[in-house]
Scaffold this motif. Structure first.
Motif, PDB file in Angstrom:
ATOM      1  N   GLY A   1      13.279   0.943   5.929  1.00 25.95           N
ATOM      2  CA  GLY A   1      13.451   2.357   5.676  1.00 25.95           C
ATOM      3  C   GLY A   1      14.379   2.704   4.539  1.00 25.95           C
ATOM      4  N   VAL A   2      14.969   1.690   3.879  1.00 24.26           N
ATOM      5  CA  VAL A   2      15.911   1.933   2.783  1.00 24.26           C
ATOM      6  C   VAL A   2      15.211   1.651   1.460  1.00 24.26           C
ATOM      7  N   ARG A   3      15.122   2.667   0.606  1.00 24.72           N
ATOM      8  CA  ARG A   3      14.476   2.481  -0.692  1.00 24.72           C
ATOM      9  C   ARG A   3      15.361   1.612  -1.572  1.00 24.72           C
ATOM     10  N   THR A   4      14.792   0.546  -2.124  1.00 24.47           N
ATOM     11  CA  THR A   4      15.552  -0.421  -2.908  1.00 24.47           C
ATOM     12  C   THR A   4      14.814  -0.689  -4.213  1.00 24.47           C
ATOM     13  N   ARG A   5      15.452  -0.407  -5.326  1.00 24.03           N
ATOM     14  CA  ARG A   5      14.829  -0.641  -6.630  1.00 24.03           C
ATOM     15  C   ARG A   5      15.079  -2.086  -7.068  1.00 24.03           C
ATOM     16  N   LEU A   6      14.002  -2.788  -7.369  1.00 21.33           N
ATOM     17  CA  LEU A   6      14.102  -4.175  -7.809  1.00 21.33           C
ATOM     18  C   LEU A   6      13.585  -4.364  -9.225  1.00 21.33           C
ATOM     19  N   SER A   7      12.510  -3.690  -9.585  1.00 22.05           N
ATOM     20  CA  SER A   7      11.875  -3.903 -10.881  1.00 22.05           C
ATOM     21  C   SER A   7      12.682  -3.281 -12.012  1.00 22.05           C
ATOM     22  N   GLY A   8      12.823  -4.037 -13.114  1.00 23.08           N
ATOM     23  CA  GLY A   8      13.397  -3.494 -14.334  1.00 23.08           C
ATOM     24  C   GLY A   8      12.350  -2.708 -15.095  1.00 23.08           C
ATOM     25  N   PRO A   9      12.717  -2.113 -16.239  1.00 21.03           N
ATOM     26  CA  PRO A   9      11.781  -1.265 -16.993  1.00 21.03           C
ATOM     27  C   PRO A   9      10.492  -1.980 -17.396  1.00 21.03           C
ATOM     28  N   GLY A  10      10.605  -3.238 -17.830  1.00 15.28           N
ATOM     29  CA  GLY A  10       9.420  -3.963 -18.295  1.00 15.28           C
ATOM     30  C   GLY A  10       8.428  -4.238 -17.183  1.00 15.28           C
ATOM     31  N   SER A  11       8.919  -4.753 -16.041  1.00 13.82           N
ATOM     32  CA  SER A  11       8.009  -5.064 -14.936  1.00 13.82           C
ATOM     33  C   SER A  11       7.527  -3.796 -14.245  1.00 13.82           C
ATOM     34  N   LYS A  12       8.332  -2.734 -14.296  1.00 15.19           N
ATOM     35  CA  LYS A  12       7.871  -1.454 -13.744  1.00 15.19           C
ATOM     36  C   LYS A  12       6.672  -0.928 -14.542  1.00 15.19           C
ATOM     37  N   ALA A  13       6.766  -1.001 -15.872  1.00 18.21           N
ATOM     38  CA  ALA A  13       5.633  -0.585 -16.703  1.00 18.21           C
ATOM     39  C   ALA A  13       4.418  -1.459 -16.422  1.00 18.21           C
ATOM     40  N   MET A  14       4.653  -2.749 -16.169  1.00 21.16           N
ATOM     41  CA  MET A  14       3.549  -3.650 -15.843  1.00 21.16           C
ATOM     42  C   MET A  14       2.844  -3.194 -14.569  1.00 21.16           C
ATOM     43  N   THR A  15       3.623  -2.822 -13.552  1.00 19.53           N
ATOM     44  CA  THR A  15       3.032  -2.366 -12.293  1.00 19.53           C
ATOM     45  C   THR A  15       2.162  -1.143 -12.514  1.00 19.53           C
ATOM     46  N   HIS A  16       2.631  -0.206 -13.333  1.00 20.25           N
ATOM     47  CA  HIS A  16       1.831   0.985 -13.591  1.00 20.25           C
ATOM     48  C   HIS A  16       0.597   0.641 -14.420  1.00 20.25           C
TER      49      HIS A  16
END
Length: 269
Positions: free
Chosen positions: A52-67
């Motif tokens: 239930g705790v939102r946790t950010r793991l991805s940096g900008p590069g891998s976040k763009a990859m996910t999108h």
């Protein structure tokens, strides 16, 4: 409005062998959707600090990859716990993307009560996302009328899936074959399974390995510590009760995106 993202063409080319085919003819010949299992994890295999705790793991590069991956799939699938914890938009933020993936929410026991203010409906009203299809084991006659109307207003809906009842939790649960059959019936040719922990671990059961076409995992250079939501499917044993590895990836490749590393592979038992 959320910031628009970009993903370099040379990076996209590295991922192309792992993604659904672009040919309509190839997609039409498949008996089920192309399934990509993808998630971001810490070095201790945790998805979040605690349930239930939102946790950010991805940096900008891998976040763009996910999108970018979302641009290549017709649907993205998450469990209801992810929706309740994160209030995600479940859309694609790559600049200039021609279409949006359909959000699929697994909510067998109808734990989520959709609200007009939820991000997934906000992006839908803004023309930068689609309303979700909610897969539930609850009969149509028992669905809350207000939720049904809200979904229909935005172009979403409930879809009833055959469900069995867990002996340990008394909760309804789905078979992944039934989930994929429902998506196929809706004309969704590919699905990106993003989480959370229960969803990922259930799909990694050896009974469903043949349903997974590609695995793409972002590994962040951090340890979250004990007590987190961990990717660790149930243990399997041989006939003598000796533990065996649940799964192993083959045809592996590693790609750095900023400080993160993305692991790609194919499951084999």
């Amino acid at each position: 409005m959320s910031e628009q993202l970009t993903f370099p063409a040379e990076s996209a080319a590295l991922l192309e062998p792992r993604l659904p085919p672009k040919s309509d003819a190839t997609e039409a010949s498949r008996s089920r959707p192309f399934v990509t299992l993808t998630f971001a994890t810490s070095l201790d295999s945790s998805l979040s600090l605690s349930p239930g705790v939102r946790t950010r793991l991805s940096g900008p590069g891998s976040k763009a990859m996910t999108h970018y991956l979302r641009t290549r799939h017709s649907a993205i699938l998450v469990g209801v716990s992810t929706v309740l914890a994160d209030d995600p938009a479940l859309n694609c933020r790559i600049a200039g993307t021609p279409s949006q993936p359909r959000p699929i929410v697994i909510d067998a026991n109808l734990r989520w009560t959709p609200r007009h203010s939820d991000k997934v409906f906000e992006v839908c009203r803004n023309g930068i996302g689609l309303a979700p299809f909610i897969l539930t084991g609850v009969d149509e006659s028992s669905l809350p009328r207000g939720s049904v109307e809200l979904l229909h207003e935005h172009g979403g809906k409930y879809i009833h899936i055959p469900a069995s009842r867990s002996q340990s939790t008394d909760r309804l649960r789905f078979d992944w074959n039934d989930i994929l059959a429902a998506l196929q019936a809706e004309g969704l040719s590919s699905v990106m399974v993003e989480g959370g922990g229960q969803i990922i671990n259930s799909l990694l059961d050896p009974a469903y390995h043949d349903l997974i076409d590609s695995v793409i995992v972002t590994i962040a250079p951090t340890w979250l510590g004990q007590g987190g939501v961990v990717v660790s499917p149930d243990r399997v044993t041989d006939t003598a009760g000796v533990p065996l590895p649940v799964a192993r990836l083959s045809h592996v490749s590693w790609h750095p995106f900023g400080e993160d590393v993305v692991l790609c592979g194919t499951l084999r038992q």
